[in-house]
Design a protein around this motif. Structure first.
Motif, PDB file in Angstrom:
ATOM      1  N   CYS A 223       0.728  -1.162  -0.031  1.00 22.12           N
ATOM      2  CA  CYS A 223      -0.037  -0.002  -0.051  1.00 22.12           C
ATOM      3  C   CYS A 223       0.610   1.233   0.026  1.00 22.12           C
ATOM      4  N   ARG A 227       0.210   3.661  -3.237  1.00 17.49           N
ATOM      5  CA  ARG A 227      -0.633   4.690  -2.901  1.00 17.49           C
ATOM      6  C   ARG A 227      -2.053   4.852  -3.430  1.00 17.49           C
ATOM      7  N   SER A 228      -2.779   3.794  -3.116  1.00 18.59           N
ATOM      8  CA  SER A 228      -4.145   3.906  -3.702  1.00 18.59           C
ATOM      9  C   SER A 228      -4.895   4.014  -2.552  1.00 18.59           C
ATOM     10  N   GLN A 229      -6.093   4.717  -2.827  1.00 18.91           N
ATOM     11  CA  GLN A 229      -7.169   5.170  -1.537  1.00 18.91           C
ATOM     12  C   GLN A 229      -7.840   3.644  -1.348  1.00 18.91           C
ATOM     13  N   TYR A 230      -8.098   2.932  -2.403  1.00 25.96           N
ATOM     14  CA  TYR A 230      -8.920   1.717  -2.217  1.00 25.96           C
ATOM     15  C   TYR A 230      -8.005   0.760  -1.358  1.00 25.96           C
ATOM     16  N   TYR A 232      -5.680   1.518   0.791  1.00 28.24           N
ATOM     17  CA  TYR A 232      -5.920   2.111   2.043  1.00 28.24           C
ATOM     18  C   TYR A 232      -7.092   1.574   2.846  1.00 28.24           C
ATOM     19  N   ILE A 233      -8.193   1.482   2.247  1.00 24.09           N
ATOM     20  CA  ILE A 233      -9.567   1.123   2.812  1.00 24.09           C
ATOM     21  C   ILE A 233      -9.278  -0.369   3.061  1.00 24.09           C
ATOM     22  N   GLN A 289      -8.283   5.677  10.727  1.00 26.27           N
ATOM     23  CA  GLN A 289      -7.909   5.736   9.253  1.00 26.27           C
ATOM     24  C   GLN A 289      -8.981   5.393   8.432  1.00 26.27           C
ATOM     25  N   LEU A 293     -10.559   7.979   5.781  1.00 24.30           N
ATOM     26  CA  LEU A 293     -10.517   7.957   4.276  1.00 24.30           C
ATOM     27  C   LEU A 293     -12.067   7.768   3.618  1.00 24.30           C
ATOM     28  N   CYS A 294     -12.789   7.527   4.486  1.00 18.33           N
ATOM     29  CA  CYS A 294     -14.315   7.308   3.969  1.00 18.33           C
ATOM     30  C   CYS A 294     -15.188   8.671   4.058  1.00 18.33           C
TER      31      CYS A 294
END
Length: 295
Positions: A223, A227-230, A232-233, A289, A293-294
């Motif tokens: 991750c 560096r992807s937000q999805y 990270y989720i 986190q 992120l959401c």
């Protein structure tokens, strides 16, 4: 007595004098009669030396050595375990209260909040201090068992962990931090009640959880590279699941009982509180986190 003496007594009519109670009536306890015979006898009678009813009736009964053995070791072990559980959760409650107070200072004290956001070395320094204290308390038995050294080390660790969490929370909105606190409290309470009530033995999953943790660590490195937000989720969700399992695992280690294969020694109450505290803190960071992120 040799054979010559036997012949002498057998050939003669002489025989030893008969025993007479009157010869010894005047000296009941000195054991000396009128002849050259000394009779040594203990004072007192020989009525019943095995079960002296007379002494029991007079109030002089023998001591009872079965007291404490009737209960068995189960009651004693259960009492020790209950005291151990009270120590662990009381220590954990104090740690969480101190941590919440420090975090609230970082998110509501505006000057401190801005200073932390401008000073990046503070968070990394606190991470290094926390890691050093964890290693020291895990490797040194005296540091976590000897009073008051164990409480001093645990207090320093709690303050350092609170400062680190506060420095991280300063980068999030206060509302998100409060939501993460509430979600962590709800999840921790639910999982603790589940661990107390269920008969499923999670203490046998030590190896599986260890493999799961290293897999999550490898996924965290991925991750950081992508560096992807999805991602990270997804990482936050999987990490929340892992530390939820660890919370149930550590809770059952503390509770012990016949349905548990492994349990923590009652001497390790500081180390047990440290494990639960790390589980709750990890849940808080991952939920923070996820909420951040959401939003």
């Amino acid at each position: 007595m040799d054979r010559a003496d036997d012949g002498r007594y057998a050939g003669s009519q002489a025989s030893p004098p008969p025993y007479s109670h009157q010869d010894y009536a005047g000296s009941a306890y000195n054991g000396v009669g009128t002849g050259n015979v000394r009779v040594v006898s203990p004072p007192g009678g020989y009525e019943n030396m095995v079960h002296p009813e007379g002494e029991a009736a007079a109030g002089h009964s023998p001591p009872d050595y079965s007291c404490g053995l009737e209960d068995g070791s189960g009651f004693s072990d259960a009492a020790i375990r209950r005291g151990f559980i009270r120590k662990v959760y009381l220590t954990l409650m104090v740690q969480l209260l101190v941590t919440v107070g420090i975090i609230c200072a970082f998110i509501y004290w505006e000057a401190l909040r801005k200073w932390v956001q401008d000073t990046y070395w503070f968070s990394y320094t606190m991470m290094a201090v926390v890691l050093a204290l964890i290693v020291a308390m895990s490797c040194c038995d005296n540091l976590r068992r000897q009073v008051p050294l164990n409480f001093i080390a645990l207090g320093l660790f709690t303050i350092a962990e609170g400062l680190m969490l506060g420095s991280v929370a300063a980068f999030f909105h206060a509302e998100a931090v409060l939501w993460a606190m509430g979600a962590t409290a709800l999840v921790s309470l639910s999982l603790t009640l589940f661990a107390m009530q269920t008969k499923w033995d999670f203490t046998t999953l030590n190896g599986s959880l260890w493999v799961f943790a290293w897999t999550l660590f490898s996924f965290a490195l991925l991750c950081a590279i992508l560096r992807s937000q999805y991602l990270y989720i997804l990482y936050a969700c999987v990490g929340t699941l892992l530390f939820s399992l660890y919370l149930v695992f550590d809770t059952q280690l503390i509770l012990g009982g016949k349905h548990r294969k492994y349990e923590v020694s009652p001497e390790e109450y500081v180390f047990a509180a440290l494990n639960l505290y790390l589980d709750v803190v990890s849940l808080f960071l991952l939920l923070l986190q996820l909420i951040g992120l959401c939003r």
